[in-house]
Design a protein around this motif. Sequence first.
Motif, PDB file in Angstrom:
ATOM      1  N   HIS A  71      21.918  60.474  20.455  1.00  0.00           N
ATOM      2  CA  HIS A  71      21.027  61.370  19.720  1.00  0.00           C
ATOM      3  C   HIS A  71      19.667  60.709  19.501  1.00  0.00           C
ATOM      4  N   LEU A  72      19.692  59.419  19.168  1.00  0.00           N
ATOM      5  CA  LEU A  72      18.446  58.669  19.019  1.00  0.00           C
ATOM      6  C   LEU A  72      17.715  58.579  20.357  1.00  0.00           C
ATOM      7  N   GLY A  73      18.468  58.393  21.448  1.00  0.00           N
ATOM      8  CA  GLY A  73      17.842  58.315  22.772  1.00  0.00           C
ATOM      9  C   GLY A  73      17.058  59.569  23.115  1.00  0.00           C
ATOM     10  N   ARG A  74      17.576  60.746  22.716  1.00  0.00           N
ATOM     11  CA  ARG A  74      16.842  61.983  22.995  1.00  0.00           C
ATOM     12  C   ARG A  74      15.544  62.042  22.198  1.00  0.00           C
ATOM     13  N   LEU A  75      15.610  61.615  20.925  1.00  0.00           N
ATOM     14  CA  LEU A  75      14.380  61.563  20.132  1.00  0.00           C
ATOM     15  C   LEU A  75      13.342  60.670  20.817  1.00  0.00           C
ATOM     16  N   ARG A  76      13.772  59.493  21.251  1.00  0.00           N
ATOM     17  CA  ARG A  76      12.846  58.562  21.904  1.00  0.00           C
ATOM     18  C   ARG A  76      12.216  59.177  23.158  1.00  0.00           C
ATOM     19  N   ALA A  77      13.001  59.952  23.892  1.00  0.00           N
ATOM     20  CA  ALA A  77      12.507  60.517  25.142  1.00  0.00           C
ATOM     21  C   ALA A  77      11.551  61.683  24.907  1.00  0.00           C
ATOM     22  N   ILE A  78      11.847  62.525  23.908  1.00  0.00           N
ATOM     23  CA  ILE A  78      11.101  63.765  23.717  1.00  0.00           C
ATOM     24  C   ILE A  78       9.876  63.577  22.829  1.00  0.00           C
ATOM     25  N   ALA A  79       9.965  62.726  21.807  1.00  0.00           N
ATOM     26  CA  ALA A  79       8.897  62.610  20.807  1.00  0.00           C
ATOM     27  C   ALA A  79       7.524  62.328  21.405  1.00  0.00           C
ATOM     28  N   PRO A  80       7.394  61.473  22.425  1.00  0.00           N
ATOM     29  CA  PRO A  80       6.055  61.228  22.968  1.00  0.00           C
ATOM     30  C   PRO A  80       5.380  62.469  23.544  1.00  0.00           C
ATOM     31  N   HIS A  81       6.159  63.503  23.862  1.00  0.00           N
ATOM     32  CA  HIS A  81       5.596  64.722  24.443  1.00  0.00           C
ATOM     33  C   HIS A  81       5.253  65.776  23.383  1.00  0.00           C
ATOM     34  N   LEU A  82       5.613  65.546  22.129  1.00  0.00           N
ATOM     35  CA  LEU A  82       5.424  66.555  21.084  1.00  0.00           C
ATOM     36  C   LEU A  82       3.995  66.550  20.548  1.00  0.00           C
ATOM     37  N   ASP A  83       3.455  67.746  20.356  1.00  0.00           N
ATOM     38  CA  ASP A  83       2.141  67.900  19.748  1.00  0.00           C
ATOM     39  C   ASP A  83       2.314  68.119  18.246  1.00  0.00           C
ATOM     40  N   ALA A  84       2.931  67.143  17.588  1.00  0.00           N
ATOM     41  CA  ALA A  84       3.205  67.253  16.156  1.00  0.00           C
ATOM     42  C   ALA A  84       3.590  65.879  15.626  1.00  0.00           C
ATOM     43  N   ASP A  85       3.387  65.696  14.319  1.00  0.00           N
ATOM     44  CA  ASP A  85       3.962  64.533  13.665  1.00  0.00           C
ATOM     45  C   ASP A  85       5.456  64.776  13.484  1.00  0.00           C
ATOM     46  N   VAL A  86       6.236  63.701  13.462  1.00  0.00           N
ATOM     47  CA  VAL A  86       7.691  63.817  13.402  1.00  0.00           C
ATOM     48  C   VAL A  86       8.208  63.002  12.227  1.00  0.00           C
ATOM     49  N   VAL A  87       9.081  63.609  11.438  1.00  0.00           N
ATOM     50  CA  VAL A  87       9.821  62.860  10.426  1.00  0.00           C
ATOM     51  C   VAL A  87      11.284  62.882  10.843  1.00  0.00           C
ATOM     52  N   ALA A  88      11.801  61.705  11.193  1.00  0.00           N
ATOM     53  CA  ALA A  88      13.186  61.580  11.637  1.00  0.00           C
ATOM     54  C   ALA A  88      14.079  61.316  10.427  1.00  0.00           C
ATOM     55  N   LEU A  89      15.204  62.014  10.370  1.00  0.00           N
ATOM     56  CA  LEU A  89      16.131  61.949   9.244  1.00  0.00           C
ATOM     57  C   LEU A  89      17.491  61.503   9.776  1.00  0.00           C
ATOM     58  N   SER A  90      17.974  60.347   9.325  1.00  0.00           N
ATOM     59  CA  SER A  90      19.203  59.819   9.902  1.00  0.00           C
ATOM     60  C   SER A  90      19.822  58.771   8.997  1.00  0.00           C
ATOM     61  N   SER A  91      21.141  58.604   9.137  1.00  0.00           N
ATOM     62  CA  SER A  91      21.832  57.491   8.471  1.00  0.00           C
ATOM     63  C   SER A  91      21.656  56.179   9.215  1.00  0.00           C
ATOM     64  N   LEU A  92      21.153  56.230  10.431  1.00  0.00           N
ATOM     65  CA  LEU A  92      20.941  55.003  11.207  1.00  0.00           C
ATOM     66  C   LEU A  92      19.806  54.183  10.594  1.00  0.00           C
ATOM     67  N   PRO A  93      19.868  52.857  10.737  1.00  0.00           N
ATOM     68  CA  PRO A  93      18.716  52.044  10.340  1.00  0.00           C
ATOM     69  C   PRO A  93      17.505  52.409  11.198  1.00  0.00           C
ATOM     70  N   GLU A  94      16.324  52.218  10.654  1.00  0.00           N
ATOM     71  CA  GLU A  94      15.121  52.528  11.423  1.00  0.00           C
ATOM     72  C   GLU A  94      15.055  51.648  12.674  1.00  0.00           C
ATOM     73  N   PRO A  95      14.976  52.252  13.849  1.00  0.00           N
ATOM     74  CA  PRO A  95      14.916  51.455  15.078  1.00  0.00           C
ATOM     75  C   PRO A  95      13.501  50.930  15.314  1.00  0.00           C
ATOM     76  N   GLU A  96      13.426  49.894  16.117  1.00  0.00           N
ATOM     77  CA  GLU A  96      12.120  49.352  16.490  1.00  0.00           C
ATOM     78  C   GLU A  96      11.524  50.165  17.632  1.00  0.00           C
ATOM     79  N   GLY A  97      10.220  50.124  17.728  1.00  0.00           N
ATOM     80  CA  GLY A  97       9.551  50.685  18.893  1.00  0.00           C
ATOM     81  C   GLY A  97       9.367  52.181  18.886  1.00  0.00           C
ATOM     82  N   LEU A  98       9.462  52.826  17.713  1.00  0.00           N
ATOM     83  CA  LEU A  98       9.206  54.256  17.666  1.00  0.00           C
ATOM     84  C   LEU A  98       7.711  54.530  17.843  1.00  0.00           C
ATOM     85  N   PRO A  99       7.357  55.679  18.415  1.00  0.00           N
ATOM     86  CA  PRO A  99       5.934  56.019  18.522  1.00  0.00           C
ATOM     87  C   PRO A  99       5.290  56.080  17.141  1.00  0.00           C
ATOM     88  N   PRO A 100       3.981  55.837  17.053  1.00  0.00           N
ATOM     89  CA  PRO A 100       3.318  55.783  15.737  1.00  0.00           C
ATOM     90  C   PRO A 100       3.337  57.106  14.982  1.00  0.00           C
TER      91      PRO A 100
END
Length: 338
Positions: free
Chosen positions: A17-46
């Motif tokens: 599920h995180l992998g899909r966020l990583r793949a799709i987010a760079p193409h989005l014309d919007a700011d993103v707030v990710a909501l998850s029980s996972l620890p914050e991963p490194e290397g997310l887009p700004p």
Amino acid sequence: MTRRTVAWYVHHHGLGHLGRLRAIAPHLDADVVALSSLPEPEGLPPHVDWVRLDRDDEPVAGRRPADADPAVGGLLHWAPLLHPGHRGRLARIARELDARGAAAVVVDVSVEVTLLARLLGVPPVVVAQPGVRDDEPHALGLRAAARVLAPWPDGVVPAAHLEPVRDRVVFTGGISRFEGRVPSAVERAGVLVLGGRGGSDVTAAHVDAAARATPGRLWTALGAGAGWSDDPWHALTAADTVVSFAGQNSVADLAVAGARAVVVPQDRPFDEQAVTARALARAGLAVVEPAWPDPGRWPEVLDRAAALQPDWSVWGTAGAAARAAEAIDGVARRGGLS
């Protein structure tokens, strides 16, 4: 003009599920707030902000949430009674959607979060999964969705559960974070076991026994009882044969890499991996074994894999992440209205 905000619920099981966020987010014309029980991963887009949610699957005062009527008699999948983590995570999601004025929320995956978003008047974009999903909660979640993203090619994987909402489904093709990367400039050799992070019954002993039964072939493993790499691209494109499970991200990665593959589906709810694996076999894309083969069978299995000429273009990975982003942006622009 103020940029729109898209919320994104990331389920904590495995890393697909995180992998899909990583793949799709760079193409989005919007700011993103990710909501998850996972620890914050490194290397997310700004433009991606991460909000850590409470867990809703841990015992409280010795009481297991599985014993607290989480399925509501078959109406839902997971809503345990009087669990502070469950209550806290849904309350936090509601606060974030309100405070940030979210224009849409991508749900990958949860029927309960889908319904919460729709009750709050925020249009949900639901990420579908393959398998036999003819139960009432799945039908309810799909009906509540403004759009449904199916991360596989239309007509290749059976998806009867999507038929009632087909007018809202976007078949994106397989989504891989490796789309567009150049394969390793080495001659492919050896066998790579790509184990994933969602759990399996394949251990290091299984891999060692297979390696002993195939002298002359070098076996390496990522997962499946061995160490993991956050970037397995080099290993994936350097192997002559990849032995993989049948998760959606794993299959998309095989497709992008153009791999000759042996796929061993793992036991997952709703036969998700079994359905996907059978589709791969029908399309001639991989050698599919319903369970990890006995050691003596591996020479023959690898010989069949070596003879494959898979046309992975049918998996539709080229442009898949951008197609998903376009669908999400469309919902955010129109407020979920057609």
